[in-house]
Design an enzyme around this catalytic site. Sequence first.
Site, PDB file in Angstrom:
ATOM      1  N   GLU A   1      60.427  83.400  27.774  1.00  0.00           N
ATOM      2  CA  GLU A   1      60.607  84.255  28.947  1.00  0.00           C
ATOM      3  C   GLU A   1      60.546  85.732  28.554  1.00  0.00           C
ATOM      4  OE1 GLU A   1      62.685  80.372  29.960  1.00  0.00           O
ATOM      5  OE2 GLU A   1      62.416  81.603  28.173  1.00  0.00           O
TER       6      GLU A   1
ATOM      7  N   LYS B   1      54.359  77.178  24.845  1.00  0.00           N
ATOM      8  CA  LYS B   1      54.734  76.836  23.469  1.00  0.00           C
ATOM      9  C   LYS B   1      54.281  75.397  23.258  1.00  0.00           C
ATOM     10  CE  LYS B   1      58.729  77.923  21.653  1.00  0.00           C
ATOM     11  NZ  LYS B   1      60.138  77.954  21.203  1.00  0.00           N
TER      12      LYS B   1
END
Length: 120
Positions: free
Chosen positions: A74, A100
Amino acid sequence: MHGTVRLINAVFYGHHGVMEEENRLGGRYEVDVEADLDLADAVASDDLHDTINYEAIYDIVKAQVTQHEYALIERLAGLIVQEVAAAYPALNAVEVTVRKIGPPVGGLADRAEVTLRHEP
């Protein structure tokens, strides 16, 4: 004439995560950037100065992913959003997705991702 310029699936190796081994070993990250803007001038002029330069966007993303270490994707996505918005103040909106690959979740998962959108 409003439109969208996208950079899709820019791939880098970075060291981000909450777990120590993520920071030490690193992993693969994929990033998409979507920029909404008025493209009428670019359509008429065929001039790069009338749009956004996606090579410059790529460089922003590459620097954030490869030259820094963050605990959260984030944070990574948010800083990319902020830097792109600052570089191109005429944007109507910028959206960034960070993925990811193979996140450590205690089982099988292809990826974890976050998408942030900024509309100045």
